[in-house]
Write a protein that holds these residues in place. Sequence first.
Motif, PDB file in Angstrom:
ATOM      1  N   GLU A   1      20.789  34.154  50.486  1.00 58.69           N
ATOM      2  CA  GLU A   1      20.189  35.424  50.107  1.00 58.69           C
ATOM      3  C   GLU A   1      21.146  36.520  50.550  1.00 58.69           C
ATOM      4  O   GLU A   1      21.578  36.531  51.704  1.00 58.69           O
TER       5      GLU A   1
ATOM      6  N   ASN B   1      29.601  41.505  41.488  1.00 56.14           N
ATOM      7  CA  ASN B   1      29.573  40.463  40.452  1.00 56.14           C
ATOM      8  C   ASN B   1      30.965  39.934  40.148  1.00 56.14           C
ATOM      9  O   ASN B   1      31.182  38.713  40.084  1.00 56.14           O
TER      10      ASN B   1
ATOM     11  N   ARG C   1      32.224  35.996  41.063  1.00 54.12           N
ATOM     12  CA  ARG C   1      32.660  35.062  40.017  1.00 54.12           C
ATOM     13  C   ARG C   1      33.946  34.339  40.390  1.00 54.12           C
ATOM     14  O   ARG C   1      34.227  33.258  39.879  1.00 54.12           O
TER      15      ARG C   1
ATOM     16  N   GLY D   1      26.171  29.196  41.474  1.00 52.82           N
ATOM     17  CA  GLY D   1      25.231  30.050  40.755  1.00 52.82           C
ATOM     18  C   GLY D   1      25.077  31.360  41.492  1.00 52.82           C
ATOM     19  O   GLY D   1      25.095  31.389  42.722  1.00 52.82           O
ATOM     20  N   CYS D   2      24.965  32.448  40.746  1.00 50.37           N
ATOM     21  CA  CYS D   2      24.795  33.775  41.347  1.00 50.37           C
ATOM     22  C   CYS D   2      23.773  34.519  40.507  1.00 50.37           C
ATOM     23  O   CYS D   2      23.998  34.760  39.317  1.00 50.37           O
ATOM     24  N   HIS D   3      22.639  34.851  41.132  1.00 51.21           N
ATOM     25  CA  HIS D   3      21.538  35.472  40.403  1.00 51.21           C
ATOM     26  C   HIS D   3      21.125  36.778  41.073  1.00 51.21           C
ATOM     27  O   HIS D   3      20.868  36.799  42.278  1.00 51.21           O
ATOM     28  N   MET D   4      21.053  37.855  40.289  1.00 50.75           N
ATOM     29  CA  MET D   4      20.506  39.108  40.807  1.00 50.75           C
ATOM     30  C   MET D   4      18.992  38.932  40.857  1.00 50.75           C
ATOM     31  O   MET D   4      18.383  38.446  39.911  1.00 50.75           O
ATOM     32  N   ILE D   5      18.403  39.331  41.967  1.00 52.67           N
ATOM     33  CA  ILE D   5      16.987  39.086  42.221  1.00 52.67           C
ATOM     34  C   ILE D   5      16.237  40.407  42.378  1.00 52.67           C
ATOM     35  O   ILE D   5      16.745  41.334  42.997  1.00 52.67           O
TER      36      ILE D   5
ATOM     37  N   TYR E   1      20.662  39.358  45.778  1.00 51.76           N
ATOM     38  CA  TYR E   1      21.261  38.227  45.067  1.00 51.76           C
ATOM     39  C   TYR E   1      20.867  36.919  45.740  1.00 51.76           C
ATOM     40  O   TYR E   1      20.687  36.865  46.962  1.00 51.76           O
TER      41      TYR E   1
ATOM     42  N   LYS F   1      23.924  30.049  44.891  1.00 54.65           N
ATOM     43  CA  LYS F   1      23.918  28.606  45.142  1.00 54.65           C
ATOM     44  C   LYS F   1      25.353  28.235  45.471  1.00 54.65           C
ATOM     45  O   LYS F   1      26.261  28.414  44.652  1.00 54.65           O
TER      46      LYS F   1
END
Length: 158
Positions: free
Chosen positions: A72, A87, A91, A98-102, A108, A111
């Motif tokens: 997190e 971002n 990358r 894995g990279c996810h905006m939350i 973010y 993973k």
Amino acid sequence: MPSELDQFDKKIMQELSSDGRLSITELASRIGLSKTPCQLRLRRLIDEGYIEGFRAILSSQKLGLDHIAFVEVKLSDTREEALKSFNDAARKIREIEGCHMIAGRFDYLLKVRTRDIRRYRIVLGEKISTLPFVANTSTNVVMQTVKEDSPQLMASPE
């Protein structure tokens, strides 16, 4: 403009998501079309971006990369320029799978896959923590993966 998907298109995607190495002949047989129409539909699905590509699924265990951590990340700045900077930098880190905006209590969820906890600690300290605008991180280590699939085509309600 992408075309509408019919039952044959959906069957093609479903079959290929289970086995991307199917020959056109076998795929056509499974979905109930002849070879040429099946091939034309497959080409259209690729051209329109429904199918983004084909790849091998590698064994993380055999490769010695079975340590997974979810990280997190809270940023110190969430304006558009800061997000873009984060971002772009995220990358470039190969260990980030894995990279996810939350939308929630942190910004973010990453993973991260490494060979062991020692390597993870290095990746966290030298790469993730130094990403632009990282204020703090919190790590959750995976003990066992119970289910992990690629995206599946869901049946649409009719």
